[in-house]
Scaffold this motif. Structure first.
Motif, mmCIF file in Angstrom:
data_model
loop_
_atom_site.group_PDB
_atom_site.id
_atom_site.type_symbol
_atom_site.label_atom_id
_atom_site.label_comp_id
_atom_site.label_asym_id
_atom_site.label_seq_id
_atom_site.Cartn_x
_atom_site.Cartn_y
_atom_site.Cartn_z
ATOM 1 N N HIS A 162 -7.900 -4.576 11.456
ATOM 2 C CA HIS A 162 -8.914 -5.387 10.771
ATOM 3 C C HIS A 162 -8.348 -6.294 9.698
ATOM 4 N N ARG A 163 -7.026 -6.335 9.564
ATOM 5 C CA ARG A 163 -6.424 -7.149 8.511
ATOM 6 C C ARG A 163 -4.971 -7.441 8.860
ATOM 7 N N PHE B 237 3.129 -7.982 -0.286
ATOM 8 C CA PHE B 237 2.633 -8.776 -1.395
ATOM 9 C C PHE B 237 1.215 -9.278 -1.142
ATOM 10 N N ALA B 238 0.756 -9.236 0.094
ATOM 11 C CA ALA B 238 -0.607 -9.681 0.391
ATOM 12 C C ALA B 238 -1.191 -8.898 1.557
ATOM 13 N N ASP B 239 -2.450 -8.526 1.408
ATOM 14 C CA ASP B 239 -3.202 -7.826 2.426
ATOM 15 C C ASP B 239 -4.478 -8.653 2.593
ATOM 16 N N SER C 94 -16.385 -14.648 4.367
ATOM 17 C CA SER C 94 -15.390 -14.731 3.303
ATOM 18 C C SER C 94 -14.114 -14.016 3.754
ATOM 19 N N ILE C 95 -13.136 -14.014 2.850
ATOM 20 C CA ILE C 95 -11.885 -13.301 3.093
ATOM 21 C C ILE C 95 -11.568 -12.507 1.839
ATOM 22 N N ILE C 96 -11.146 -11.276 2.027
ATOM 23 C CA ILE C 96 -10.718 -10.456 0.895
ATOM 24 C C ILE C 96 -9.196 -10.402 0.915
ATOM 25 N N ILE C 97 -8.599 -10.753 -0.225
ATOM 26 C CA ILE C 97 -7.148 -10.709 -0.361
ATOM 27 C C ILE C 97 -6.796 -9.701 -1.447
#
Length: 109
Positions: free
Chosen positions: A48-49, A61-63, A70-73
């Protein structure tokens, strides 16, 4: 070890096919940016990511996770610091997010 559960590792196109088109376009831009941060960026496509890490040590460093609109970071600069979670809407400017991603990438040793 690749694809232990399904027998096959997911491709980005397979992952992207489940996103609404507006979110997919925004996700594409963030993904392209993360991949241009360095030759040692590793992209790990999960169910899912997508997780972006620096080098074989896999210091993420980023998920980045797509939502309906929207996007969740989750950005992590250091193991000792808590990660920073940001929700990006479709019409948000990405300049500040890109600065945060670059900063997180460069802080990992």
């Amino acid at each position: 070890m690749e694809g232990l559960v399904s027998g096959k590792k997911r491709t980005y196109d397979e992952f992207r096919s489940n996103m609404p088109s507006g979110v997919a376009t925004l996700f594409d831009e963030l993904r392209r940016y993360c991949l241009t941060l360095g030759k040692n960026v590793i992209e790990d496509i999960r169910m899912h990511r997508i997780v972006f890490a620096k080098s074989i040590k896999f210091r993420s460093f980023a998920d980045i996770e797509p939502q309906r609109d929207s996007i969740i970071i989750k950005i992590k600069k250091d193991r000792k610091e808590p990660e920073k979670e940001i929700q990006i809407k479709l019409d948000d400017n990405l300049d500040e997010i890109k600065k945060l991603l670059l900063n997180a990438y460069t802080s990992i040793h």
